[in-house]
Design a protein around this motif. Structure first.
Motif, PDB file in Angstrom:
ATOM      1  N   TYR A 343       0.834  -1.207   0.000  1.00 38.68           N
ATOM      2  CA  TYR A 343       0.000   0.000   0.000  1.00 38.68           C
ATOM      3  C   TYR A 343       0.869   1.257   0.000  1.00 38.68           C
ATOM      4  O   TYR A 343       0.639   2.196  -0.771  1.00 38.68           O
ATOM      5  CB  TYR A 343      -0.920   0.001   1.221  1.00 38.68           C
ATOM      6  CG  TYR A 343      -1.525   1.352   1.534  1.00 38.68           C
ATOM      7  CD1 TYR A 343      -2.609   1.835   0.810  1.00 38.68           C
ATOM      8  CD2 TYR A 343      -0.997   2.150   2.551  1.00 38.68           C
ATOM      9  CE1 TYR A 343      -3.159   3.082   1.084  1.00 38.68           C
ATOM     10  CE2 TYR A 343      -1.539   3.393   2.830  1.00 38.68           C
ATOM     11  CZ  TYR A 343      -2.614   3.860   2.101  1.00 38.68           C
ATOM     12  OH  TYR A 343      -3.141   5.092   2.374  1.00 38.68           O
ATOM     13  N   SER A 344       1.885   1.265   0.863  1.00 37.98           N
ATOM     14  CA  SER A 344       2.775   2.422   0.942  1.00 37.98           C
ATOM     15  C   SER A 344       3.507   2.637  -0.376  1.00 37.98           C
ATOM     16  O   SER A 344       3.670   3.776  -0.838  1.00 37.98           O
ATOM     17  CB  SER A 344       3.778   2.223   2.087  1.00 37.98           C
ATOM     18  OG  SER A 344       4.632   3.332   2.212  1.00 37.98           O
ATOM     19  N   GLY A 345       3.940   1.543  -1.005  1.00 39.41           N
ATOM     20  CA  GLY A 345       4.615   1.659  -2.292  1.00 39.41           C
ATOM     21  C   GLY A 345       3.706   2.212  -3.373  1.00 39.41           C
ATOM     22  O   GLY A 345       4.110   3.077  -4.166  1.00 39.41           O
ATOM     23  N   VAL A 346       2.459   1.731  -3.419  1.00 47.40           N
ATOM     24  CA  VAL A 346       1.498   2.235  -4.406  1.00 47.40           C
ATOM     25  C   VAL A 346       1.218   3.714  -4.170  1.00 47.40           C
ATOM     26  O   VAL A 346       1.139   4.516  -5.118  1.00 47.40           O
ATOM     27  CB  VAL A 346       0.189   1.417  -4.342  1.00 47.40           C
ATOM     28  CG1 VAL A 346      -0.915   2.093  -5.155  1.00 47.40           C
ATOM     29  CG2 VAL A 346       0.422   0.001  -4.845  1.00 47.40           C
ATOM     30  N   LYS A 347       1.089   4.095  -2.905  1.00 45.42           N
ATOM     31  CA  LYS A 347       0.805   5.492  -2.562  1.00 45.42           C
ATOM     32  C   LYS A 347       1.911   6.416  -3.071  1.00 45.42           C
ATOM     33  O   LYS A 347       1.648   7.466  -3.672  1.00 45.42           O
ATOM     34  CB  LYS A 347       0.652   5.631  -1.048  1.00 45.42           C
ATOM     35  CG  LYS A 347       0.208   6.999  -0.567  1.00 45.42           C
ATOM     36  CD  LYS A 347      -0.074   6.950   0.928  1.00 45.42           C
ATOM     37  CE  LYS A 347      -0.609   8.291   1.422  1.00 45.42           C
ATOM     38  NZ  LYS A 347       0.383   9.362   1.326  1.00 45.42           N
ATOM     39  N   HIS A 348       3.156   6.025  -2.849  1.00 43.90           N
ATOM     40  CA  HIS A 348       4.271   6.849  -3.306  1.00 43.90           C
ATOM     41  C   HIS A 348       4.435   6.789  -4.825  1.00 43.90           C
ATOM     42  O   HIS A 348       4.862   7.770  -5.446  1.00 43.90           O
ATOM     43  CB  HIS A 348       5.564   6.414  -2.616  1.00 43.90           C
ATOM     44  CG  HIS A 348       5.668   6.877  -1.202  1.00 43.90           C
ATOM     45  ND1 HIS A 348       5.260   6.108  -0.134  1.00 43.90           N
ATOM     46  CD2 HIS A 348       6.109   8.049  -0.670  1.00 43.90           C
ATOM     47  CE1 HIS A 348       5.452   6.769   0.989  1.00 43.90           C
ATOM     48  NE2 HIS A 348       5.967   7.946   0.697  1.00 43.90           N
ATOM     49  N   ALA A 349       4.091   5.642  -5.427  1.00 45.63           N
ATOM     50  CA  ALA A 349       4.183   5.534  -6.887  1.00 45.63           C
ATOM     51  C   ALA A 349       3.209   6.491  -7.564  1.00 45.63           C
ATOM     52  O   ALA A 349       3.561   7.181  -8.533  1.00 45.63           O
ATOM     53  CB  ALA A 349       3.904   4.097  -7.320  1.00 45.63           C
ATOM     54  N   VAL A 350       1.986   6.546  -7.058  1.00 44.03           N
ATOM     55  CA  VAL A 350       0.990   7.450  -7.633  1.00 44.03           C
ATOM     56  C   VAL A 350       1.419   8.906  -7.431  1.00 44.03           C
ATOM     57  O   VAL A 350       1.304   9.740  -8.345  1.00 44.03           O
ATOM     58  CB  VAL A 350      -0.394   7.199  -7.002  1.00 44.03           C
ATOM     59  CG1 VAL A 350      -1.404   8.239  -7.479  1.00 44.03           C
ATOM     60  CG2 VAL A 350      -0.885   5.800  -7.348  1.00 44.03           C
ATOM     61  N   ALA A 351       1.936   9.219  -6.236  1.00 42.49           N
ATOM     62  CA  ALA A 351       2.418  10.582  -5.984  1.00 42.49           C
ATOM     63  C   ALA A 351       3.592  10.920  -6.899  1.00 42.49           C
ATOM     64  O   ALA A 351       3.714  12.055  -7.381  1.00 42.49           O
ATOM     65  CB  ALA A 351       2.820  10.727  -4.521  1.00 42.49           C
ATOM     66  N   GLY A 352       4.458   9.934  -7.151  1.00 44.02           N
ATOM     67  CA  GLY A 352       5.581  10.156  -8.056  1.00 44.02           C
ATOM     68  C   GLY A 352       5.137  10.425  -9.477  1.00 44.02           C
ATOM     69  O   GLY A 352       5.683  11.290 -10.166  1.00 44.02           O
ATOM     70  N   LEU A 353       4.126   9.684  -9.935  1.00 46.37           N
ATOM     71  CA  LEU A 353       3.584   9.936 -11.272  1.00 46.37           C
ATOM     72  C   LEU A 353       2.982  11.335 -11.355  1.00 46.37           C
ATOM     73  O   LEU A 353       3.072  12.005 -12.387  1.00 46.37           O
ATOM     74  CB  LEU A 353       2.527   8.881 -11.609  1.00 46.37           C
ATOM     75  CG  LEU A 353       3.044   7.465 -11.881  1.00 46.37           C
ATOM     76  CD1 LEU A 353       1.879   6.501 -12.063  1.00 46.37           C
ATOM     77  CD2 LEU A 353       3.939   7.454 -13.113  1.00 46.37           C
ATOM     78  N   GLY A 354       2.374  11.766 -10.246  1.00 50.14           N
ATOM     79  CA  GLY A 354       1.830  13.122 -10.217  1.00 50.14           C
ATOM     80  C   GLY A 354       2.909  14.171 -10.410  1.00 50.14           C
ATOM     81  O   GLY A 354       2.737  15.138 -11.157  1.00 50.14           O
TER      82      GLY A 354
END
Length: 491
Positions: A343-354
């Motif tokens: 979950y934490s990895g997905v959260k940061h991945a989406v923020a990184g794409l942003g």
């Protein structure tokens, strides 16, 4: 002809690679920091359980009174751990921010990896002996804090980019640095989750030790120590040159004499700067008084407001990071550490794409001011926290990162706004001050939310996240006022 084109391509590739300087340092260090952050929470949780009267329930799952005890004790020990890391790091950031101005950012980039290596060595020993008391984990955190920790790496990286980047390009460079933090936060939890599941805590901390060793070698060999005074010297020489060309009435010999005199003055200032003591208390004072100095117009007032916004945003970020793990370990989710790491990895991945996709597109097609970028990020962060507070299923939890996709926007834009309000030779102290504010955020956020969560979890499970929204609402109002006030939204 083909050889000429190949040579041109190689030159273009080399020129682009030369632009990459502190980005790998920030990525590697934040990868290690985010990996350790989640693993440390699980290690504290495990040690509290193993060293309690409920140790026989640790493997099968905690229930009722045993769950309440371990949750509460783990929150308290996480608070102590954060204090052990943050308090020394605050003092270090005050010194290191001033050092960036006087000696350049390279030394500040080299110290935190050394502390991380020593801290990992301690954690390896404590992980091998799981029956050792949880209090010994505070030692590794304190060692990392003395050497500056992640916040000083961020500060030195921002200071370096502020020295080498043009003012018009500064926001995009800061966004790129912020994306390195987010990408590190994406990869770190995944790596930590897989390593911990397959090989245990010792393997995780051994991996982190190796990452920091590689980082240390890269920083030593790759980073050039650019001092702000050298930038001033180039600027002064340029002014003298321009004055010489414009002054047609003066003789050539007089112009050369004036040029030599001006450059000698700059050199004299530089030599005096080199002789200053590394450990003088003046370094702390220089950083602390930076935001209170008299400035043109209302710049001082704006600096204080922007620092307050940074404090509120980072405090809520610290509160979310500290409590989200225990939130998912509790009823009704009852996640394992591995699921939380995903979950934490997905959260940061989406923020990184942003940061990597949405932010550049906004800059190209809409070119919003920094204040608008901050407002967009705060609204997205508040929406994500609200959904998180009411999440009761795994499916809804994994929607939270999508809603909060722009949550990483505010901090790079706020740093850019602050840098535009100060002189170039103040940027090291500025980012040292921001680092100090962020460390205080982690300390205050950890103290507030690690006490608030166990106190309110039986009343309303997600109350702690709604309280974050209340603080963010204040930051939203401040930035909106700055944006709507004439002649202020351009900073």
């Amino acid at each position: 002809m083909d050889g000429t084109m190949d040579g041109a391509r190689k030159m273009e590739i080399l020129s682009r690679l030369k632009v990459i300087t502190v980005e790998p340092i920030l990525f590697l260090f934040m990868l290690g920091s985010f990996t350790q952050m989640a693993v440390m929470q699980d290690l504290i949780y495990t040690k509290v359980c193993v060293n309690s009267i409920y140790r026989n329930e640790c493997a099968d799952g905690l229930h009722n009174s045993s769950l309440d005890f371990v949750q509460t004790e783990s929150n308290h020990w996480l608070l102590y751990s954060n204090m052990a890391l943050t308090l020394p790091a605050i003092l270090s950031s005050l010194y290191l921010g001033s050092w960036c101005c006087h000696y350049g950012p390279k030394l500040t980039l080299l110290l935190p990896p050394v502390g991380a290596i020593l801290g990992c060595a301690i954690n390896i020993a404590l992980s091998a002996y799981m029956d050792s008391h949880v209090a010994f984990l505070l030692l590794s955190q304190a060692v990392a804090g003395v050497f500056g920790a992640s916040i000083c790496v961020i500060m030195a990286s921002m200071s370096y980019v502020a020295l080498v980047a043009a003012v018009t390009n500064r926001t995009s460079r800061f966004v790129m640095l912020e994306s390195m933090i987010v990408v590190g936060g994406t990869v770190g939890p995944f790596v930590g989750g897989v390593l911990k599941e397959k090989a245990g805590f010792v393997a995780v901390f051994t991996f982190l030790l190796c990452v920091n060793a590689i980082l240390l070698v890269y920083a030593f060999l790759r980073i050039e120590n650019i001092k702000p005074i050298e930038c001033e010297r180039d600027y002064d020489a340029q002014l003298v040159s321009e004055s010489e060309s414009e002054s047609e009435s003066e003789s050539e010999s007089e112009s050369e004499s004036d040029t030599d005199t001006d450059i000698d003055k700059v050199r004299l200032r530089y030599e005096k700067g080199k002789g200053r003591s590394f450990f003088a208390l003046r370094h702390c004072a220089d950083t602390l008084v930076l935001c209170f100095r008299r400035r043109d117009g209302d710049k001082r007032f704006l600096i204080l407001l922007l620092l307050l916004c940074s404090f509120l945003i980072m405090m809520c970020t610290a509160g979310e990071v500290d409590t989200a793990f225990f939130f998912t370990k509790d009823e009704p989710l009852r996640w394992t550490y591995e699921k939380y790491s995903y979950y934490s990895g997905v959260k940061h991945a989406v923020a990184g794409l942003g940061l990597l996709l949405i932010a550049p597109l906004l800059k190209i097609y809409l070119n919003p001011s920094d204040s608008v970028i901050v407002l967009m990020g705060i609204v997205s962060k508040m929406a994500g926290l609200t959904l998180l507070a009411f999440s009761r299923t795994t499916a809804i939890m994994f929607v939270v990162p999508i809603v909060a996709a722009l949550a990483s926007f505010p901090m790079p834009a706020l740093r850019s706004m602050l840098s535009k309000l100060m002189e170039t030779n103040e940027h090291g102290k500025l980012f040292g001050l921001v680092a100090t504010v962020e460390q205080l955020c982690y300390l205050v956020g950890s103290a507030v939310f690690n006490v608030l969560y166990p106190a309110t979890r039986n009343l309303f499970h997600g109350f702690v996240f709604l309280s974050c929204d209340a603080f963010l609402l204040v930051a939203l109002a401040i930035v909106a006022w700055i944006h709507r006030t004439p002649n202020r939204h351009d900073i």
